[in-house]
Write a protein that holds these residues in place. Structure first.
Motif, PDB file in Angstrom:
ATOM      1  N   UNK A 103     -37.734   5.502  38.952  1.00  0.00           N
ATOM      2  CA  UNK A 103     -38.980   5.333  38.211  1.00  0.00           C
ATOM      3  C   UNK A 103     -38.984   6.277  37.020  1.00  0.00           C
ATOM      4  N   UNK A 104     -38.849   5.722  35.826  1.00  0.00           N
ATOM      5  CA  UNK A 104     -38.883   6.575  34.634  1.00  0.00           C
ATOM      6  C   UNK A 104     -40.314   6.858  34.247  1.00  0.00           C
ATOM      7  N   UNK A 105     -40.538   8.047  33.677  1.00  0.00           N
ATOM      8  CA  UNK A 105     -41.905   8.361  33.292  1.00  0.00           C
ATOM      9  C   UNK A 105     -41.935   8.952  31.885  1.00  0.00           C
ATOM     10  N   UNK A 106     -42.881   8.497  31.115  1.00  0.00           N
ATOM     11  CA  UNK A 106     -43.066   8.987  29.744  1.00  0.00           C
ATOM     12  C   UNK A 106     -44.457   9.600  29.677  1.00  0.00           C
ATOM     13  N   UNK A 107     -44.548  10.772  29.048  1.00  0.00           N
ATOM     14  CA  UNK A 107     -45.770  11.569  29.198  1.00  0.00           C
ATOM     15  C   UNK A 107     -46.579  11.701  27.919  1.00  0.00           C
ATOM     16  N   UNK A 108     -47.830  12.002  28.137  1.00  0.00           N
ATOM     17  CA  UNK A 108     -48.721  12.458  27.090  1.00  0.00           C
ATOM     18  C   UNK A 108     -48.166  13.783  26.562  1.00  0.00           C
ATOM     19  N   UNK A 109     -48.285  14.054  25.284  1.00  0.00           N
ATOM     20  CA  UNK A 109     -47.783  15.312  24.715  1.00  0.00           C
ATOM     21  C   UNK A 109     -46.307  15.535  25.051  1.00  0.00           C
ATOM     22  N   UNK A 110     -45.601  14.442  25.308  1.00  0.00           N
ATOM     23  CA  UNK A 110     -44.135  14.410  25.448  1.00  0.00           C
ATOM     24  C   UNK A 110     -43.587  15.136  26.676  1.00  0.00           C
ATOM     25  N   UNK A 111     -44.118  16.334  27.009  1.00  0.00           N
ATOM     26  CA  UNK A 111     -43.635  17.077  28.172  1.00  0.00           C
ATOM     27  C   UNK A 111     -42.132  17.287  28.153  1.00  0.00           C
ATOM     28  N   UNK A 112     -41.578  17.533  26.962  1.00  0.00           N
ATOM     29  CA  UNK A 112     -40.169  17.926  26.903  1.00  0.00           C
ATOM     30  C   UNK A 112     -40.079  19.399  27.252  1.00  0.00           C
TER      31      UNK A 112
ATOM     32  N   UNK B 169     -47.257  23.362  32.952  1.00  0.00           N
ATOM     33  CA  UNK B 169     -46.940  22.581  34.152  1.00  0.00           C
ATOM     34  C   UNK B 169     -46.509  21.167  33.796  1.00  0.00           C
ATOM     35  N   UNK B 170     -46.819  20.695  32.582  1.00  0.00           N
ATOM     36  CA  UNK B 170     -46.412  19.324  32.277  1.00  0.00           C
ATOM     37  C   UNK B 170     -44.885  19.220  32.167  1.00  0.00           C
ATOM     38  N   UNK B 171     -44.244  20.307  31.694  1.00  0.00           N
ATOM     39  CA  UNK B 171     -42.780  20.278  31.629  1.00  0.00           C
ATOM     40  C   UNK B 171     -42.184  20.229  33.031  1.00  0.00           C
ATOM     41  N   UNK B 172     -42.810  20.957  33.956  1.00  0.00           N
ATOM     42  CA  UNK B 172     -42.343  20.948  35.340  1.00  0.00           C
ATOM     43  C   UNK B 172     -42.532  19.550  35.932  1.00  0.00           C
ATOM     44  N   UNK B 173     -43.693  18.985  35.669  1.00  0.00           N
ATOM     45  CA  UNK B 173     -43.992  17.656  36.194  1.00  0.00           C
ATOM     46  C   UNK B 173     -42.966  16.644  35.684  1.00  0.00           C
ATOM     47  N   UNK B 174     -42.635  16.748  34.402  1.00  0.00           N
ATOM     48  CA  UNK B 174     -41.706  15.791  33.815  1.00  0.00           C
ATOM     49  C   UNK B 174     -40.328  15.896  34.464  1.00  0.00           C
ATOM     50  N   UNK B 175     -39.871  17.130  34.707  1.00  0.00           N
ATOM     51  CA  UNK B 175     -38.553  17.282  35.327  1.00  0.00           C
ATOM     52  C   UNK B 175     -38.610  16.832  36.790  1.00  0.00           C
ATOM     53  N   UNK B 176     -39.716  17.125  37.461  1.00  0.00           N
ATOM     54  CA  UNK B 176     -39.855  16.681  38.850  1.00  0.00           C
ATOM     55  C   UNK B 176     -39.818  15.151  38.929  1.00  0.00           C
ATOM     56  N   UNK B 177     -40.414  14.489  37.935  1.00  0.00           N
ATOM     57  CA  UNK B 177     -40.481  13.024  37.954  1.00  0.00           C
ATOM     58  C   UNK B 177     -39.110  12.369  37.833  1.00  0.00           C
ATOM     59  N   UNK B 185     -35.175  22.007  39.385  1.00  0.00           N
ATOM     60  CA  UNK B 185     -36.483  22.208  38.767  1.00  0.00           C
ATOM     61  C   UNK B 185     -36.577  23.623  38.191  1.00  0.00           C
ATOM     62  N   UNK B 186     -36.158  24.597  38.995  1.00  0.00           N
ATOM     63  CA  UNK B 186     -36.214  25.985  38.537  1.00  0.00           C
ATOM     64  C   UNK B 186     -35.301  26.171  37.323  1.00  0.00           C
ATOM     65  N   UNK B 187     -34.105  25.578  37.405  1.00  0.00           N
ATOM     66  CA  UNK B 187     -33.114  25.752  36.344  1.00  0.00           C
ATOM     67  C   UNK B 187     -33.514  25.053  35.043  1.00  0.00           C
ATOM     68  N   UNK B 188     -34.117  23.865  35.141  1.00  0.00           N
ATOM     69  CA  UNK B 188     -34.412  23.080  33.935  1.00  0.00           C
ATOM     70  C   UNK B 188     -35.827  23.252  33.399  1.00  0.00           C
ATOM     71  N   UNK B 189     -36.807  23.421  34.283  1.00  0.00           N
ATOM     72  CA  UNK B 189     -38.186  23.421  33.799  1.00  0.00           C
ATOM     73  C   UNK B 189     -38.774  24.832  33.739  1.00  0.00           C
ATOM     74  N   UNK B 190     -38.337  25.713  34.645  1.00  0.00           N
ATOM     75  CA  UNK B 190     -38.950  27.035  34.707  1.00  0.00           C
ATOM     76  C   UNK B 190     -38.159  28.047  33.882  1.00  0.00           C
ATOM     77  N   UNK B 191     -36.849  28.097  34.126  1.00  0.00           N
ATOM     78  CA  UNK B 191     -36.013  29.102  33.471  1.00  0.00           C
ATOM     79  C   UNK B 191     -36.128  29.096  31.939  1.00  0.00           C
ATOM     80  N   UNK B 192     -36.036  27.923  31.291  1.00  0.00           N
ATOM     81  CA  UNK B 192     -36.144  27.974  29.832  1.00  0.00           C
ATOM     82  C   UNK B 192     -37.477  28.534  29.357  1.00  0.00           C
ATOM     83  N   UNK B 193     -38.519  28.340  30.141  1.00  0.00           N
ATOM     84  CA  UNK B 193     -39.840  28.790  29.704  1.00  0.00           C
ATOM     85  C   UNK B 193     -40.026  30.293  29.877  1.00  0.00           C
ATOM     86  N   UNK B 194     -39.378  30.893  30.893  1.00  0.00           N
ATOM     87  CA  UNK B 194     -39.638  32.310  31.152  1.00  0.00           C
ATOM     88  C   UNK B 194     -38.512  33.226  30.690  1.00  0.00           C
TER      89      UNK B 194
END
Lengths: 300, 266
Positions: A103-112, B169-177, B185-194
């Motif tokens: 399931x691919x997901x595309x986000x508000x405010x991009x969430x990159x 948290x949206x970056x974490x959510x995106x990687x989790x998705x 998750x820690x390596x891709x979404x958390x580490x770059x941020x901190x």
């Protein structure tokens, strides 16, 4: 029926493209938050393969909750979500990860991930397929890298692979978001307010791109969007959500004043409907774009 | 009241009731006066102290780097070694504890354990820990190394945990998705941020550890502090002045260096 394409790690990549009648089937889905807020009150809906659905409704109607319940970023309270034969709501953590990569997901405010490069962001779409050490060392399999380059070319960002994500403009970032979702080889796209922070012209370009890609791949999508005109222009079917209940389900041209009032409440809809009908000549778009630029300049 | 002009006064912020407000403020003032009056000042001692202070300043003005150079260089090398090793070890231990103490990443039991470790480390001041470790492992830099490592954990893990709790948290959510595992998750979404902040905090802690190494030397944990202590005990204020100058220079260099690196990693 062939088995579900739950590919095991060694040979993951192409998880059976043609026969994935990835029919999404949501049955009496309910979400009650810990605060007692009922975000969803028994929503049932089916999405056949290849259909692009627009989900509209006022803020707080539960649009965001609904699409997050499908990949369980939000844990539904009751009801089932089926992806093909798979009951997503009953999966263990491990199997849920397997399901999420479909399931691919595309986000508000991009969430990159802003401090990672564009390429790393796109490749993060493969995280569900590769073991930790590969992702940690950034040693993704060659076909994943090849696919990522191809996707970046497809969304028009082939030159930008090694730039940091936060160096891109809004429209470019959302294109990276799209590439990341497609890198997963998804069977379903969830799109959460893809145009929320984009200007009108870029919004239409992004919506057009999403739609084209869905057509190319016969990919079904649920697009959560608050711009009714965009929804009508770009989707084949509209779902209207109000206070956690589905109050409209039909093709875009059936979305008349009565339906809009049912979804959003009493309001004079004639002006908006008129705009929608003369939309094809694009003129009002240029106009509002200029307005936006002027407003921004006024701010600085 | 004037019928045409309305008056406005800022409402009291802390204590609404007027009588309580006046009572509490008056009580505080009375206590302050009484407490200040209870401090006994021996003016003769103050005079002698000033004299000694002047000799100290004289020593400062004519610092003597040479006659005790062996002791000084030995103490310096010990202090720097202590600082580097304890910062590295402290950071390495802090990272997992910091991750475990971030409520948005760790389950409740892990969170509780990690937060307790941090609380313990922060509750004990460096000098107290140093006294304890000197008693356990004897005089010398090993006790200092342990002290600074221990103190680094409380400092760094707490700030890292708070930084992790503040990430987008949206970056974490995106990687989790995407179906990522917890480690990914820690390596891709958390580490770059901190990461930039972790590097900045580690360098800042390096500063602090060097300064602390001078302090804990006084209670026997080795390093330049021990040398300084000896010099003062022998009334060799010119050597003590030289040591203080060296400490100031090193702290300034470390401070300038770390701020440059912090700007660069942002």
């Amino acid at each position: 029926m062939p088995a579900r394409p739950v590919a095991r790690p060694p040979m993951p990549a192409r998880a059976a493209l043609p026969e994935i009648a990835a029919l999404l089937k949501i049955e009496s889905l309910t979400k009650t938050y810990k605060t007692g807020d009922k975000a969803l009150k028994g929503v049932s809906v089916e999405v056949p393969s290849g259909q692009v659905v627009g989900l509209i409704g006022p803020s707080g109607a539960g649009k965001s909750t609904l699409i997050r319940c499908i990949n369980r970023l939000v844990e539904p309270t009751e009801g089932t979500v089926r992806l093909g034969e798979l009951d997503v709501t009953r999966l263990s953590r491990r199997d849920l990860r397997r399901a999420r990569r479909r399931i691919g997901m595309i986000f508000q405010e991009y969430a990159l991930v802003e401090r990672l490069t564009v390429m790393e962001n796109v490749l993060s779409g493969r995280l569900g397929y590769v073991p930790f050490w590969r992702s940690f060392m950034r040693k993704f399999p060659p076909d994943s890298v090849e696919k990522a380059f191809a996707l970046l070319d497809r969304v028009g960002l082939g030159e930008h692979a090694d730039k940091r994500a936060d160096a891109l403009s809004g429209g470019q970032r959302q294109r990276v978001g799209i590439a990341r979702a497609l890198e997963q080889d998804p069977e379903l796209l969830l799109v959460d307010e893809p145009t929320a922070s984009l200007d009108p012209k870029t919004s239409r370009q992004i919506m057009r791109l999403i739609l084209e890609i869905c057509r190319e791949r016969d990919l079904p999508a649920i697009i959560n969007i608050h711009d009714v005109v965009l929804a009508q222009d770009f989707t084949q079917r509209i779902l209207g959500l109000r206070a956690g209940e589905l109050v409209f389900d039909g093709p875009p041209d059936q979305l008349d004043e009565k339906a809009l009032t049912e979804i959003y409440g009493e309001e004079d809809w004639t002006a908006m409907r008129r705009r929608a009908s003369e939309d094809e000549d694009e003129e009002p778009m240029h106009h509002s774009e200029r307005e936006l630029v002027e407003r921004l300049e006024g701010l600085s | 009241m004037n019928a045409t002009g309305r008056t406005w006064r800022r409402p009291p912020i802390l204590i609404k009731d007027r009588r309580w407000r006046i009572g509490i403020y008056a009580g505080l003032l009375a206590y302050l006066v009484a407490a200040a009056a209870s401090i006994e000042i021996d003016w003769l001692r103050v005079y002698q102290g000033l004299e000694r202070g002047w000799r100290f300043i004289e020593g400062f003005l004519r610092p003597d780097f040479t006659s005790r150079w062996n002791d000084i260089s030995h103490g310096l090398i010990e202090s720097l070694t202590m600082t580097v090793t304890s910062t590295v070890v402290g950071v390495i231990i802090s990272v997992p504890i910091g991750i475990g103490a971030a409520r948005n990443l760790a389950p409740l039991p892990v969170y509780a354990v990690c937060r307790s470790i941090i609380a313990l480390s922060r509750a004990l001041q460096e000098i107290i820990i140093a006294i304890l470790f000197v008693a356990m492992f004897g005089f010398g830099p090993f006790a200092g190394f342990l002290t600074l490592s221990f103190a680094t954990i409380g400092f760094l893990a707490k700030l890292l945990a708070e930084d992790i709790e503040d990430i987008d948290s949206s970056q974490v959510e995106a990687v989790r998705a995407t179906g990522a595992s917890w480690w990914q998750l820690v390596n891709y979404a958390v580490q770059p941020q901190v990461m930039p902040r972790l590097i900045g905090l580690s360098l800042y802690r390096f500063d602090i550890n060097f300064r602390e190494s001078a302090v804990i030397g006084i209670v026997g944990a080795g390093g330049i502090g021990a040398t300084l202590n000896t010099a003062i005990d022998r009334y060799e204020f010119d050597s003590a002045g030289a040591i203080l100058l060296i400490i100031i220079v090193i702290v300034m260099v470390a401070e300038y260096g770390s701020s440059t690196v912090r700007k660069w990693v942002q």
